[in-house]
Design a protein around this motif. Sequence first.
Motif, mmCIF file in Angstrom:
data_model
loop_
_atom_site.group_PDB
_atom_site.id
_atom_site.type_symbol
_atom_site.label_atom_id
_atom_site.label_comp_id
_atom_site.label_asym_id
_atom_site.label_seq_id
_atom_site.Cartn_x
_atom_site.Cartn_y
_atom_site.Cartn_z
ATOM 1 N N SER A 80 0.816 -1.211 0.000
ATOM 2 C CA SER A 80 0.000 0.000 0.000
ATOM 3 C C SER A 80 0.856 1.270 0.000
ATOM 4 N N MET A 81 2.200 1.109 0.021
ATOM 5 C CA MET A 81 3.088 2.278 0.032
ATOM 6 C C MET A 81 3.251 2.850 -1.379
ATOM 7 N N ASP A 82 3.090 4.149 -1.507
ATOM 8 C CA ASP A 82 3.163 4.792 -2.818
ATOM 9 C C ASP A 82 4.517 4.594 -3.485
ATOM 10 N N ASP A 83 5.610 4.712 -2.730
ATOM 11 C CA ASP A 83 6.945 4.575 -3.322
ATOM 12 C C ASP A 83 7.145 3.189 -3.915
ATOM 13 N N PHE A 84 6.663 2.175 -3.231
ATOM 14 C CA PHE A 84 6.768 0.807 -3.735
ATOM 15 C C PHE A 84 5.937 0.635 -4.998
ATOM 16 N N LEU A 85 4.715 1.142 -4.969
ATOM 17 C CA LEU A 85 3.837 1.009 -6.137
ATOM 18 C C LEU A 85 4.393 1.760 -7.336
ATOM 19 N N LEU A 131 17.290 -10.208 2.191
ATOM 20 C CA LEU A 131 18.333 -9.424 1.525
ATOM 21 C C LEU A 131 17.985 -9.136 0.067
ATOM 22 N N ILE A 132 17.513 -10.159 -0.640
ATOM 23 C CA ILE A 132 17.189 -9.988 -2.061
ATOM 24 C C ILE A 132 16.039 -9.001 -2.233
ATOM 25 N N ASN A 133 15.009 -9.095 -1.414
ATOM 26 C CA ASN A 133 13.880 -8.184 -1.535
ATOM 27 C C ASN A 133 14.271 -6.743 -1.231
ATOM 28 N N ALA A 134 15.122 -6.558 -0.238
ATOM 29 C CA ALA A 134 15.540 -5.199 0.116
ATOM 30 C C ALA A 134 16.331 -4.549 -1.008
ATOM 31 N N ALA A 135 17.049 -5.364 -1.782
ATOM 32 C CA ALA A 135 17.886 -4.838 -2.863
ATOM 33 C C ALA A 135 17.191 -4.875 -4.222
ATOM 34 N N ALA A 136 15.928 -5.273 -4.270
ATOM 35 C CA ALA A 136 15.237 -5.501 -5.542
ATOM 36 C C ALA A 136 15.170 -4.242 -6.407
ATOM 37 N N VAL A 137 15.426 -4.432 -7.708
ATOM 38 C CA VAL A 137 15.305 -3.334 -8.668
ATOM 39 C C VAL A 137 14.274 -3.644 -9.745
ATOM 40 N N MET A 164 13.356 -9.789 -9.255
ATOM 41 C CA MET A 164 14.090 -9.891 -7.985
ATOM 42 C C MET A 164 13.135 -10.002 -6.803
ATOM 43 N N LEU A 165 12.031 -9.265 -6.864
ATOM 44 C CA LEU A 165 11.037 -9.362 -5.799
ATOM 45 C C LEU A 165 10.518 -10.784 -5.673
ATOM 46 N N ILE A 166 10.180 -11.391 -6.810
ATOM 47 C CA ILE A 166 9.604 -12.745 -6.788
ATOM 48 C C ILE A 166 10.635 -13.760 -6.308
ATOM 49 N N ILE A 167 11.891 -13.623 -6.759
ATOM 50 C CA ILE A 167 12.952 -14.543 -6.318
ATOM 51 C C ILE A 167 13.134 -14.435 -4.803
ATOM 52 N N TRP A 197 10.176 1.360 1.978
ATOM 53 C CA TRP A 197 9.721 -0.014 1.729
ATOM 54 C C TRP A 197 10.896 -1.000 1.739
ATOM 55 N N ARG A 198 12.091 -0.537 1.316
ATOM 56 C CA ARG A 198 13.266 -1.409 1.329
ATOM 57 C C ARG A 198 13.649 -1.772 2.769
ATOM 58 N N LEU A 199 13.557 -0.794 3.665
ATOM 59 C CA LEU A 199 13.856 -1.068 5.063
ATOM 60 C C LEU A 199 12.863 -2.060 5.652
ATOM 61 N N SER A 200 11.571 -1.887 5.317
ATOM 62 C CA SER A 200 10.548 -2.821 5.810
ATOM 63 C C SER A 200 10.852 -4.254 5.386
ATOM 64 N N LEU A 201 11.165 -4.436 4.107
ATOM 65 C CA LEU A 201 11.436 -5.780 3.602
ATOM 66 C C LEU A 201 12.766 -6.315 4.130
ATOM 67 N N GLY A 202 13.771 -5.446 4.221
ATOM 68 C CA GLY A 202 15.092 -5.888 4.644
ATOM 69 C C GLY A 202 15.165 -6.297 6.097
ATOM 70 N N LEU A 203 14.331 -5.702 6.940
ATOM 71 C CA LEU A 203 14.365 -6.044 8.360
ATOM 72 C C LEU A 203 13.896 -7.471 8.637
ATOM 73 N N ALA A 204 13.441 -8.170 7.601
ATOM 74 C CA ALA A 204 13.097 -9.589 7.751
ATOM 75 C C ALA A 204 14.307 -10.408 8.182
ATOM 76 N N ILE A 205 15.513 -9.890 7.945
ATOM 77 C CA ILE A 205 16.708 -10.650 8.318
ATOM 78 C C ILE A 205 16.876 -10.716 9.841
ATOM 79 N N VAL A 206 16.267 -9.779 10.579
ATOM 80 C CA VAL A 206 16.454 -9.751 12.032
ATOM 81 C C VAL A 206 15.895 -11.002 12.700
ATOM 82 N N PRO A 207 14.608 -11.368 12.506
ATOM 83 C CA PRO A 207 14.131 -12.605 13.138
ATOM 84 C C PRO A 207 14.864 -13.839 12.627
ATOM 85 N N ALA A 208 15.303 -13.809 11.359
ATOM 86 C CA ALA A 208 16.043 -14.955 10.817
ATOM 87 C C ALA A 208 17.357 -15.154 11.555
ATOM 88 N N VAL A 209 18.074 -14.058 11.833
ATOM 89 C CA VAL A 209 19.335 -14.151 12.567
ATOM 90 C C VAL A 209 19.093 -14.653 13.988
#
Length: 512
Positions: free
Chosen positions: A51-56, A127-133, A137-140, A202-214
């Motif tokens: 729902s974030m405008d920058d992502f859309l 990591l991949i989602n946070a860096a997606a261009v 890349m998003l789907i991978i 939006w990149r920060l939101s997706l990238g912070l997924a690494i925290v619970p994984a660690v």
Amino acid sequence: MAGGLIVGEAGKRADFYEGRITGYFILACIVGSLGGSLFGYDLGVSSGVTSMDDFLKDFFPAVYLRKQAHLKETDYCKYDNQVLTLFTSSLYFAALVSTFGASIVTKNQGRRISIMTGAVSFFLGGLINAAAVNIAMLIIGRIFLGIGIGFCNQAVPLYLSEIAPHKIRGAVNQLFQLTTCLGILIADLVNYFTAELHPWGWRLSLGLAIVPAVLIFVGGIFLPETPNSLVEQGRLDEAREILEKVRGTANVDAEFEDLKDASEAARAIKNPFQNLLKPRNRPQLIIGALGIPAFQQLSGMNSILFYAPVIFQSLGFGSGAALYSSLITSSMLVIGAVVSMATVDRLGRRFLFIEAGIQMICSMVVVAVTLALKFGNGEEISKGLAVLLVVAICLFVLAYGWSWGPLGWLVPSELFPLETRSAGQSVVVCVNMFFTAAIAQCFLAALCHLRWGVFILFACLIVIMSLFIILLLPETKQLPIEEIYGLWEHHWFWKRIVSKDSGVDRDYLRAN
């Protein structure tokens, strides 16, 4: 005993189970249950990011332009875009496939290794989602996240059910749902703040997924394997040592003998997936592997979690108000999980299922009637109706939070005997993820075309779900996990089915 092969003897042993709550047990529960935070964080973060405008603007410009054209109006079709929904649902299709590989790892290498493998895959996905261009890349990235969730959702409910004393197994297993809910809540908080960080929030939101994984991977290094799994692998001395540590007593003979008997039955099964199809396992297959995980998603709850901000924006809420409203609903989910943990071993599974069914039906009807009368004509939402919708959805979320949310994982994990437990849990996760992905892929299109009717559809499905529970599920509270099979032999419906071949197995064990 597993499979119910010598139910009477196992039942006598259960009276002599001993143990207390130890620090070692608490540590195992905390670390093990963190696996739910992966699932929860993704549920929450995906709904906010879409729902974030920058992502859309970066990935789905057509959706962004349509959204801007109806910014303050009710429009059921603002977000009806199949590629956008594929961003969400691709994860669940990946989890669906990966759970069968997870079953092999869980059975042969143990629950702990499966949990740690899931954490590694989830880390890579973040990591991949946070860096997606681009969308590829998003789907991978989503596929890696899905593999992580497939492994963790397969192993964590089993781990918690097996490590817990039987009298509090329900509350302990629901730590999985609690950490899932906390993951959703934390993700909503993250989204609320990152939505103001333009253009990279939006990149920060997706990238912070690494925290619970660690956290899960590091915690997994110190996590004990379950005694059930160690016995299944033939590591009896180690299993006994772990059992004594988690129970806080050396007097574990009765429980350990039950575990060995269950493992003996498990070794006699050469193909656990094929064994699931036998009449003696028909109740577990129909209720635990197929019915409950499918109905958990058909309740409509995950559609609301996936798209809470999107739903509220589609109904005329502003972007900030939509994220705030989804934060409220995720808080209700946490409250519901806590209520369930406090009551499930006293009131029982059936009571929570049935009460919540009534509450969820009423809430969906209120939402549907409100939408039918007031929305769909390009009108701006009134404050009073906004409050009514949020209240109705919160009541729905609360009911789900103490019923189908946690019990959808607890009940299947405790129904299967040891010989089919890992295979059965794989089918549970597979069915759950299939319906999760299907609902995720179809919900926005259904909202667009069925409009308010989609909520009536969910209400009707909840009626069917509740009848399914009333008629087919016996109460399992405070029963040792290796004894639950005996319930089917006394159930009004299932006793006629399980009796067809259960006697063969009793004769086999007596002869050996």
